[in-house]
Design a protein around this motif. Structure first.
Motif, PDB file in Angstrom:
ATOM      1  N   MET A   1       4.782  -4.358  61.234  1.00  0.00           N
ATOM      2  CA  MET A   1       4.668  -3.996  59.824  1.00  0.00           C
ATOM      3  C   MET A   1       5.878  -3.143  59.444  1.00  0.00           C
ATOM      4  O   MET A   1       6.121  -2.106  60.052  1.00  0.00           O
ATOM      5  N   LEU A   2       6.665  -3.574  58.483  1.00  0.00           N
ATOM      6  CA  LEU A   2       7.867  -2.848  58.093  1.00  0.00           C
ATOM      7  C   LEU A   2       7.509  -1.564  57.362  1.00  0.00           C
ATOM      8  O   LEU A   2       6.579  -1.527  56.550  1.00  0.00           O
ATOM      9  N   SER A   3       8.276  -0.507  57.632  1.00  0.00           N
ATOM     10  CA  SER A   3       8.088   0.738  56.892  1.00  0.00           C
ATOM     11  C   SER A   3       9.420   1.449  56.766  1.00  0.00           C
ATOM     12  O   SER A   3      10.348   1.221  57.554  1.00  0.00           O
ATOM     13  N   ALA A   8      10.310  12.784  52.028  1.00  0.00           N
ATOM     14  CA  ALA A   8       8.938  13.063  52.453  1.00  0.00           C
ATOM     15  C   ALA A   8       7.989  11.905  52.160  1.00  0.00           C
ATOM     16  O   ALA A   8       6.778  12.046  52.340  1.00  0.00           O
ATOM     17  N   VAL A   9       8.527  10.781  51.712  1.00  0.00           N
ATOM     18  CA  VAL A   9       7.706   9.641  51.298  1.00  0.00           C
ATOM     19  C   VAL A   9       7.840   8.499  52.302  1.00  0.00           C
ATOM     20  O   VAL A   9       8.955   8.114  52.659  1.00  0.00           O
ATOM     21  N   LYS A  10       6.707   7.969  52.731  1.00  0.00           N
ATOM     22  CA  LYS A  10       6.701   6.810  53.620  1.00  0.00           C
ATOM     23  C   LYS A  10       6.211   5.590  52.846  1.00  0.00           C
ATOM     24  O   LYS A  10       5.209   5.652  52.140  1.00  0.00           O
ATOM     25  N   ILE A  11       6.915   4.480  53.005  1.00  0.00           N
ATOM     26  CA  ILE A  11       6.582   3.228  52.316  1.00  0.00           C
ATOM     27  C   ILE A  11       6.349   2.163  53.381  1.00  0.00           C
ATOM     28  O   ILE A  11       7.196   1.968  54.262  1.00  0.00           O
ATOM     29  N   THR A  12       5.222   1.469  53.298  1.00  0.00           N
ATOM     30  CA  THR A  12       4.869   0.465  54.303  1.00  0.00           C
ATOM     31  C   THR A  12       4.524  -0.849  53.615  1.00  0.00           C
ATOM     32  O   THR A  12       3.803  -0.866  52.616  1.00  0.00           O
ATOM     33  N   ARG A  13       5.032  -1.929  54.169  1.00  0.00           N
ATOM     34  CA  ARG A  13       4.772  -3.266  53.628  1.00  0.00           C
ATOM     35  C   ARG A  13       3.560  -3.884  54.334  1.00  0.00           C
ATOM     36  O   ARG A  13       3.487  -3.908  55.560  1.00  0.00           O
ATOM     37  N   VAL A  14       2.610  -4.386  53.545  1.00  0.00           N
ATOM     38  CA  VAL A  14       1.474  -5.138  54.076  1.00  0.00           C
ATOM     39  C   VAL A  14       1.537  -6.548  53.493  1.00  0.00           C
ATOM     40  O   VAL A  14       1.418  -6.733  52.275  1.00  0.00           O
ATOM     41  N   HIS A  60       3.459  -9.416  49.160  1.00  0.00           N
ATOM     42  CA  HIS A  60       3.021  -8.250  49.910  1.00  0.00           C
ATOM     43  C   HIS A  60       2.775  -7.072  48.978  1.00  0.00           C
ATOM     44  O   HIS A  60       3.258  -7.033  47.843  1.00  0.00           O
ATOM     45  N   ALA A  61       1.995  -6.130  49.477  1.00  0.00           N
ATOM     46  CA  ALA A  61       1.793  -4.861  48.792  1.00  0.00           C
ATOM     47  C   ALA A  61       2.660  -3.805  49.464  1.00  0.00           C
ATOM     48  O   ALA A  61       3.012  -3.926  50.646  1.00  0.00           O
ATOM     49  N   LEU A  62       3.003  -2.760  48.722  1.00  0.00           N
ATOM     50  CA  LEU A  62       3.725  -1.622  49.280  1.00  0.00           C
ATOM     51  C   LEU A  62       2.823  -0.400  49.203  1.00  0.00           C
ATOM     52  O   LEU A  62       2.337  -0.045  48.120  1.00  0.00           O
ATOM     53  N   LEU A  63       2.583   0.207  50.362  1.00  0.00           N
ATOM     54  CA  LEU A  63       1.780   1.413  50.443  1.00  0.00           C
ATOM     55  C   LEU A  63       2.722   2.608  50.434  1.00  0.00           C
ATOM     56  O   LEU A  63       3.611   2.707  51.283  1.00  0.00           O
TER      57      LEU A  63
END
Length: 286
Positions: A1-3, A8-14, A60-63
């Motif tokens: 899973m790419l991130s 201070a912000v983390k972004i993760t691709r689902v 995909h969604a971005l968290l």
């Protein structure tokens, strides 16, 4: 899973779906993106165009996890929904929610959802089917929807659009979870919306700025990196193709050669990179 980490912000691709799109003169995704034209951009291969000259796309969604904020940007197609215009007659049955849980994002842990616009592949997981009824997937979240965007689609609710509004938008309104916002709405000190209309009248992108670092989640102001070399390549489903092209060129010019991580909402992996000036246009350095 790419991130990716942006201050201070983390972004993760689902990822919900990945798909190759072959050129079709009869039903083109981008009318000018012929195999011959794509081959003139060797930097697209192999990540964004495959060996058969098919454009690689992702849904995909971005968290986005920022201080005091757990945000889902765009909620894909969703399970159990008949969407013949996109996925054919058979509804999806994916492990999207399970993927979220595997990285510690439960349904109840999400406090905000942003829909960059209200197209089918950006609102699907707003809701889920429970005992024959569409209910909010993220019951403790605020769902941010653009005022301009919702007004537009309510006035153009024929056919599949009406179905999308009925099963993926109206249940959120009925539950009192919707917050209708302006196109420059600020979510937190690190996260804000920026207007990028053209694909739809109320389309927004998501700007992230933290500790001197920056990123932008595009939404559908761009669908594929080839549009950096050709900002005038507009898909037929843009509400205003000329406005969309002008907006793309303007935004790419703002981002070009800057330390701004551009995360494409439909860009296949590696999905994120930087815009670079390339002659009179641009390229994507992923």
């Amino acid at each position: 899973m790419l991130s990716w980490q942006v201050g201070a912000v983390k972004i993760t691709r689902v990822v919900e779906l990945e798909m190759p799109v072959a050129y079709s003169a009869e039903h083109p995704f981008l009318a000018d993106a012929t195999p011959e034209a794509l081959r003139k951009m060797p930097w697209l291969y192999p990540n964004f165009v495959d060996a058969e000259d098919r454009m690689r796309l992702s849904i995909h969604a971005l968290l986005v996890e920022a201080p005091g904020l757990r945000l889902v940007v765009d909620t894909c197609v969703g399970n159990d929904k008949v969407r013949p215009g996109l996925i054919g007659k058979k509804p999806l049955s994916t492990n999207f929610l399970q993927q979220m849980e595997e990285i510690g994002w439960t349904r109840d842990s999400v406090d905000t959802v942003v829909c960059t616009h209200l197209h089918v592949d950006h609102v699907g997981w707003n809701t889920m089917l429970e005992d024959g009824k569409w209910v909010p997937t993220f019951p403790k979240a605020r769902y941010l929807m653009g005022k301009t965007e919702l007004e537009h689609w309510r006035a153009n609710d024929e056919g599949e659009t009406g179905e999308i509004l009925a099963d993926s938008v109206q249940p959120i309104l009925d539950a009192g979870l919707a917050e209708l916002v302006d196109m420059d709405h600020v979510l937190s000190p690190e996260v804000r919306l920026i207007p990028t209309p053209g694909h739809t009248p109320g389309h927004v992108s998501v700007m992230i700025e933290s500790e001197g670092q920056s990123a932008v989640i595009t939404g559908d102001m761009t669908h594929h990196p080839c549009q950096m070399a050709h900002p005038d390549w507009s898909p037929p489903f843009d509400s205003d193709q000329k406005a969309g092209a002008a907006m793309r060129r303007r935004m790419f010019a703002q981002w070009a050669d800057q330390p701004i991580l551009v995360i494409g909402t439909h860009y296949a992996g590696p999905t994120a990179g930087h815009v670079k000036t390339d002659g009179e246009a641009f390229r994507f350095d992923a």
